[in-house]
Design an enzyme around this catalytic site. Structure first.
Site, PDB file in Angstrom:
ATOM      1  N   ASP A  92      -8.013 -10.081   9.183  1.00 16.33           N
ATOM      2  CA  ASP A  92      -6.629 -10.548   9.051  1.00 16.33           C
ATOM      3  C   ASP A  92      -5.986 -10.751  10.417  1.00 16.33           C
ATOM      4  OD1 ASP A  92      -4.520 -11.460   7.526  1.00 16.33           O
ATOM      5  OD2 ASP A  92      -3.613  -9.486   7.266  1.00 16.33           O
TER       6      ASP A  92
ATOM      7  N   GLY B 119       3.987  -3.472   1.265  1.00 15.70           N
ATOM      8  CA  GLY B 119       4.871  -2.338   1.447  1.00 15.70           C
ATOM      9  C   GLY B 119       6.081  -2.678   2.291  1.00 15.70           C
ATOM     10  N   THR B 120       6.912  -1.667   2.530  1.00 15.50           N
ATOM     11  CA  THR B 120       8.128  -1.806   3.317  1.00 15.50           C
ATOM     12  C   THR B 120       8.019  -0.910   4.539  1.00 15.50           C
ATOM     13  OG1 THR B 120       9.357  -2.165   1.264  1.00 15.50           O
ATOM     14  CG2 THR B 120      10.646  -1.685   3.232  1.00 15.50           C
ATOM     15  N   VAL B 121       8.438  -1.424   5.693  1.00 14.38           N
ATOM     16  CA  VAL B 121       8.299  -0.689   6.952  1.00 14.38           C
ATOM     17  C   VAL B 121       9.677  -0.332   7.495  1.00 14.38           C
ATOM     18  CG1 VAL B 121       7.303  -0.697   9.265  1.00 14.38           C
ATOM     19  CG2 VAL B 121       6.160  -1.948   7.424  1.00 14.38           C
TER      20      VAL B 121
ATOM     21  N   LYS C  74       5.380   3.045   6.998  1.00 16.77           N
ATOM     22  CA  LYS C  74       5.091   2.058   5.961  1.00 16.77           C
ATOM     23  C   LYS C  74       5.040   2.774   4.619  1.00 16.77           C
ATOM     24  CE  LYS C  74       1.917  -1.742   4.828  1.00 16.77           C
ATOM     25  NZ  LYS C  74       0.746  -2.524   5.303  1.00 16.77           N
TER      26      LYS C  74
ATOM     27  N   GLY D  89      10.802  -4.416   8.196  1.00 18.08           N
ATOM     28  CA  GLY D  89      10.211  -5.565   7.509  1.00 18.08           C
ATOM     29  C   GLY D  89       9.733  -5.197   6.129  1.00 18.08           C
TER      30      GLY D  89
END
Length: 399
Positions: free
Chosen positions: A137, A22-24, A40, A17
């Site tokens: 969150d 960030g990008t995982v 991540k 994702g």
């Protein structure tokens, strides 16, 4: 445990994702425990100083080092270079709670499934609050399902530490009549059974994008000598009234978000959703949640969690102990939750096997991936078609 990751050598087998922070990636590396695991990665060149993203990323890494709970992630490894911040946590093959909800009949959970998941989330929040961490969150996308079927809260970049209030002994008002937790909706009498459902990153919800929003006002409010934050933070449909008003907030915002989450699990939608941000916030401040049919222990729990005055909200006085005492959880053996071997749903056997035996012939170097993205912006069909909707998030100031 915090092992050193090597960005030069780190290879991924799949993109899990991509969000605002960030990008995982899914990574398989036999040298690390908990294999496979999720990494991540935050590019420093993409950090927007106006959102204080660098500080948020570093805070998330540091927060993970403090966690030791079965429903929360642990930090497997981390690294920092001139270009990247990266950290590894356990991989959850069951997807997230929102994905799982879309696999249910009419996109809602049975009362027994709601009871199980909400109970585990309460335990996770209780632990965070005991460390002085307000989560801020809570939403279905941040509740992941482990291979065991138990939950794991994730994404701590919006959380922060607050000095706790001195809480009173829990004194929950008894609910009457019978605490049967069935929500009043037609044809949803599903039993708590093991259900194998395919949950992958394809056809999934996008992570909410960050967008700074100004509070409505800055009225002061007493929080019984406890520290409060004036940050404006959260996902629009889950933001509490005190955050919208700019009153300052503390741990009670997590109990409000739990009420929104519970409502969405039962009815397939959030209670205050509007056609735009202004209407949503107006609904949060003025509307009461709408229920169908007769009052039940479940609707009573939601109503008490969605009390607009945080000082009157369930959980404000007695914390998690007060919430646990509610009639909806009557008879629940809280100390045995982690020992439940057959949760409501488990990741499909093929998903578990795929994660463990992921085809490594398509591995790609993570650093090279980012270098290619800078040259040619991504247009992955898997990402563009991976959502049912996209929640709007609000970021914060004054961390």
């Amino acid at each position: 445990m915090d092992l050193d990751l090597d960005m030069e050598m780190l290879s991924a087998v799949r993109l899990l994702g991509k969000g605002a922070m960030g990008t995982v990636f899914l990574v398989r590396n036999e040298e690390f425990p908990g294999n496979p695991f999720a990494v991540k990665v935050v590019e420093k060149c993409s950090l927007h100083t106006k959102f204080d993203a660098d500080r948020r990323a570093r805070w998330e890494m540091s927060a993970l080092t403090r966690l030791a709970h079965p429903f929360l992630p642990t930090l497997i490894g981390s690294t920092e270079t001139d270009e990247y911040l990266a950290w590894a946590i356990p991989y959850c093959p069951g997807g997230d709670l929102n994905v799982l909800r879309y696999h249910q009949t009419d996109h809602v959970f049975s009362p027994s499934a709601i009871r199980f998941y909400v109970a585990e989330i309460i335990c996770a929040i209780e632990y965070l609050h005991s460390l002085g961490i307000v989560y801020r969150d809570l939403k279905p996308e941040n509740v992941l399902i482990q291979a065991s079927g138990h939950v794991m809260l994730t994404d701590f970049d919006l959380s922060r530490v607050l000095a706790p209030r001195k809480q009173k002994v829990a004194t929950t008002v008894p609910f009457s009549p019978s605490p049967d937790p069935s929500p009043p909706r037609p044809n949803h009498r599903r039993h708590l059974t093991r259900m194998l459902s395919v949950v992958s990153e394809k056809s999934r919800l996008k992570k909410a994008k960050s967008a700074r929003v100004s509070p409505v006002s800055r009225r002061k409010q007493s929080f019984s000598a406890g520290e409060r934050s004036n940050s404006f933070v959260g996902t629009e449909e889950y933001v509490s009234p005190e955050v919208v008003r700019g009153d300052g907030h503390e741990f009670a915002v997590d109990w409000w978000a739990l009420g929104i989450l519970t409502y969405e699990m039962a009815y397939g939608r959030t209670p205050f959703y509007g056609k735009n941000r202004k209407e949503t916030f107006h609904n949060v401040l003025t509307k009461s949640p709408e229920f169908i049919g007769k009052r039940s222990a479940l609707t009573d729990l939601i109503s008490q969690l969605l009390e607009k005055d945080p000082t009157k909200r369930l959980g404000y006085e007695g914390g998690a102990a007060e919430v646990k005492e509610h009639a909806f959880f009557r008879g629940l053996q809280w100390d045995l939750l982690t020992e439940v071997s057959r949760p409501p749903f488990l990741a499909a056997t093929e998903d578990l096997m795929a994660a463990e035996t992921e085809d490594t012939s398509h591995e790609f170097n993570i650093k090279e991936y980012f270098q290619k993205q800078r040259v040619q912006p991504p247009s992955s069909p898997a990402l563009s078609a991976s959502s049912f909707d996209c929640r709007r998030s609000v970021s914060f100031t004054g961390f």
